[in-house]
Design an enzyme around this catalytic site. Structure first.
Site, mmCIF file in Angstrom:
data_model
loop_
_atom_site.group_PDB
_atom_site.id
_atom_site.type_symbol
_atom_site.label_atom_id
_atom_site.label_comp_id
_atom_site.label_asym_id
_atom_site.label_seq_id
_atom_site.Cartn_x
_atom_site.Cartn_y
_atom_site.Cartn_z
ATOM 1 C CG LEU A 139 -2.189 -1.172 1.283
ATOM 2 C CD1 LEU A 139 -2.611 -0.865 2.608
ATOM 3 C CD2 LEU A 139 -3.124 -0.602 0.305
ATOM 4 C CB SER A 140 4.332 1.788 0.893
ATOM 5 O OG SER A 140 4.264 1.124 1.989
ATOM 6 C CE LYS A 147 9.503 -4.272 8.300
ATOM 7 N NZ LYS A 147 8.591 -3.900 9.157
ATOM 8 C CG ASN A 163 9.320 1.288 9.327
ATOM 9 O OD1 ASN A 163 10.316 2.122 9.651
ATOM 10 N ND2 ASN A 163 8.330 1.432 9.407
ATOM 11 N N GLY A 220 0.357 -10.156 22.311
ATOM 12 C CA GLY A 220 1.204 -10.410 21.478
ATOM 13 C C GLY A 220 2.464 -9.905 21.857
ATOM 14 N N GLY A 256 5.376 -10.207 18.799
ATOM 15 C CA GLY A 256 6.432 -10.120 17.734
ATOM 16 C C GLY A 256 6.662 -8.682 17.441
ATOM 17 N N PRO A 283 6.078 -17.844 26.348
ATOM 18 C CG PRO A 283 5.993 -18.789 28.223
ATOM 19 C CD PRO A 283 5.667 -19.126 26.817
ATOM 20 C CE1 TYR A 330 -3.322 -3.066 5.959
ATOM 21 C CE2 TYR A 330 -2.057 -2.539 7.924
ATOM 22 C CZ TYR A 330 -2.165 -2.983 6.672
ATOM 23 O OH TYR A 330 -1.057 -3.464 5.718
ATOM 24 N N GLY A 344 -5.908 -0.893 12.667
ATOM 25 C CA GLY A 344 -4.498 -0.728 12.303
ATOM 26 C C GLY A 344 -4.253 0.462 11.382
HETATM 27 P P1 NAP Z 1 4.724 -11.450 14.472
HETATM 28 O O1 NAP Z 1 6.113 -11.048 14.474
HETATM 29 O O2 NAP Z 1 4.622 -12.901 13.563
HETATM 30 O O3 NAP Z 1 4.155 -11.758 15.705
HETATM 31 C C1 NAP Z 1 2.913 -12.261 15.876
HETATM 32 C C2 NAP Z 1 2.503 -12.374 17.311
HETATM 33 O O4 NAP Z 1 1.033 -12.988 17.504
HETATM 34 C C3 NAP Z 1 3.459 -13.406 18.408
HETATM 35 O O5 NAP Z 1 3.437 -12.984 19.615
HETATM 36 C C4 NAP Z 1 2.613 -14.699 18.336
HETATM 37 O O6 NAP Z 1 2.667 -15.475 19.495
HETATM 38 C C5 NAP Z 1 1.070 -14.031 18.411
HETATM 39 N N1 NAP Z 1 0.306 -15.193 17.772
HETATM 40 C C6 NAP Z 1 0.151 -15.440 16.282
HETATM 41 N N2 NAP Z 1 -0.796 -16.586 16.090
HETATM 42 C C7 NAP Z 1 -1.331 -16.671 17.337
HETATM 43 C C8 NAP Z 1 -2.630 -17.643 17.886
HETATM 44 N N3 NAP Z 1 -2.810 -18.398 16.837
HETATM 45 N N4 NAP Z 1 -2.672 -17.604 19.055
HETATM 46 C C9 NAP Z 1 -2.135 -16.591 19.969
HETATM 47 N N5 NAP Z 1 -1.018 -15.732 19.556
HETATM 48 C C10 NAP Z 1 -0.622 -15.753 18.367
HETATM 49 O O7 NAP Z 1 3.602 -10.501 13.675
HETATM 50 P P2 NAP Z 1 3.821 -8.802 13.914
HETATM 51 O O8 NAP Z 1 4.743 -8.484 12.472
HETATM 52 O O9 NAP Z 1 4.306 -8.430 15.196
HETATM 53 O O10 NAP Z 1 2.249 -8.594 13.616
HETATM 54 C C11 NAP Z 1 1.273 -8.802 14.430
HETATM 55 C C12 NAP Z 1 0.083 -8.040 13.959
HETATM 56 O O11 NAP Z 1 0.091 -6.548 13.937
HETATM 57 C C13 NAP Z 1 -0.295 -8.519 12.570
HETATM 58 O O12 NAP Z 1 -2.060 -8.968 12.750
HETATM 59 C C14 NAP Z 1 -0.197 -7.332 11.771
HETATM 60 O O13 NAP Z 1 -1.325 -7.676 10.729
HETATM 61 C C15 NAP Z 1 -0.340 -6.306 12.641
HETATM 62 N N6 NAP Z 1 0.515 -5.106 12.283
HETATM 63 C C16 NAP Z 1 0.014 -3.902 11.886
HETATM 64 C C17 NAP Z 1 0.791 -2.917 11.602
HETATM 65 C C18 NAP Z 1 0.053 -1.524 11.193
HETATM 66 O O14 NAP Z 1 0.760 -0.635 10.432
HETATM 67 N N7 NAP Z 1 -1.106 -1.462 11.487
HETATM 68 C C19 NAP Z 1 2.068 -2.826 11.427
HETATM 69 C C20 NAP Z 1 2.622 -4.195 11.738
HETATM 70 C C21 NAP Z 1 2.072 -5.290 11.995
HETATM 71 P P3 NAP Z 1 3.921 -16.275 19.830
HETATM 72 O O15 NAP Z 1 5.145 -15.343 20.173
HETATM 73 O O16 NAP Z 1 3.476 -17.237 20.802
HETATM 74 O O17 NAP Z 1 4.384 -17.048 18.348
#
Ligand code: NAP
Length: 286
Positions: free
Chosen positions: A20-21, A70, A91, A131, A133, A158, A221, A242
């Site tokens: 989308l950027s 990244k 980023n 979360g 990540g 954890p 989002y 988001g």
């Molecule tokens: P990521 O690094 O893959 O981390 C995902 C996190 O969600 C981890 O802590 C994971 O837990 C947890 N998780 C995944 N599946 C799960 C499940 N079934 N049950 C419970 N926990 C679960 O992803 P990320 O890059 O941080 O992104 C996370 C979210 O943020 C995504 O939905 C993404 O769309 C959103 N996001 C939005 C923006 C924005 O600009 N709006 C920017 C970046 C990301 P574990 O550690 O236990 O695996």
């Protein structure tokens, strides 16, 4: 009109064509009357340093960086902001005079989006982040830097929760879902509820646990009306998806590149136009 004076900005990634950027930044350049054009540039894994070299040699205005580059852009730049250093990921590449700098704008974008859209200032607020990540770590670091009162990280594994806590150990700790009731702002930083995945329709936590005056921020989002958002609003809670973080991380990057205040309304309109119901899931990077 593209001319001999037009500057180039680009997002590098693989894949990157559905980003989308370009829509967001080209709308911003047009609205702010900046003579620049922004393109999506596929860069294969392992080639990030060549893209950074191109930015140096050909004096690009700016670069956005998405997966899988990244972390691998970091050794190729001259300086790294505190936010990018803490996350070990960038980023956004920008010029500081003649030094090429790497930044991570997601966390700052979250903080600005929360205030702009819901009027909630991070300073003094108690956060719960579900979360752990990359997105969660960015939020933890940024709200801590903005003066949050406390942060609880609730995560499935954890070990990753502890990694998120390490972004700001003085005010952050690992907690359980029962602690969501004490938070002013509860953030969903998991993919639970994201369209086009096997988690579509999933709810990351029970909104019944939250205080009546709590605010919910879902980082997802797509869809625009996430399952969590629907439940939070049905309970009468203030909530955002988001899009705010997406727009404001781009706004921070735009300001790094141009020194001009970002035309946020034009950027929001570009996202709204790209996120029409029924569209394919967009890629998530900045
Ligand atoms: P990521 O690094 O893959 O981390 C995902 C996190 O969600 C981890 O802590 C994971 O837990 C947890 N998780 C995944 N599946 C799960 C499940 N079934 N049950 C419970 N926990 C679960 O992803 P990320 O890059 O941080 O992104 C996370 C979210 O943020 C995504 O939905 C993404 O769309 C959103 N996001 C939005 C923006 C924005 O600009 N709006 C920017 C970046 C990301 P574990 O550690 O236990 O695996």
């Amino acid at each position: 009109m593209i001319s001999g004076e037009t500057r180039l900005a680009a997002v590098i990634g693989a894949p990157v064509r559905h980003s989308l950027s370009p829509a967001i930044h080209n709308a911003a350049f047009a609205a702010a009357e900046i003579d620049a054009v922004y393109v999506a540039m596929p860069v294969a894994p392992g080639d990030a340093e060549h893209a950074v070299d191109a930015m140096r040699r050909f004096q690009w205005l700016g670069m956005s960086v998405t997966m899988p580059h990244k972390a691998t852009v970091l050794p190729a730049v001259d300086g790294i902001t505190d936010a990018a250093r803490a996350l070990r990921a960038a980023n956004c590449l920008f010029w500081d005079d003649d030094r090429l700098m790497a930044d991570s704008t997601d966390g700052a974008g979250f903080v600005r989006g929360l205030e702009h859209e819901l009027g909630v200032v991070a300073s003094g607020a108690r956060f719960a982040v579900v979360g752990a990540g990359g997105a969660a770590r960015a939020v933890v670091g940024a709200v801590a830097a903005a003066g949050a009162d406390s942060i609880v990280v609730v995560n499935r594994s954890p070990v990753r929760a502890e990694e998120a806590v390490a972004q700001a150990p003085a005010l952050t700790r690992v907690g359980g879902f029962d602690e969501l009731s004490a938070a002013d702002v509860v953030v969903n930083a998991t993919p639970l509820g994201m369209a086009g995945t096997d988690q579509a329709g999933a709810i990351p936590f029970d909104v019944g646990l939250l205080r009546d005056d709590a605010v919910v921020s879902d980082l997802i989002y797509h869809p625009v009306e996430t399952p969590l958002l629907q439940l939070a609003e049905a309970r009468g809670l203030r909530a955002q998806n988001g899009v705010a973080m997406l727009v404001f991380q781009a706004a921070v990057a735009f300001e790094r590149w141009t020194g001009v205040e970002a035309p946020v309304e034009a950027m929001q309109a570009a996202v709204a136009g790209a996120l029409e119901p029924g569209d394919a899931p967009p890629s998530l990077e900045s």
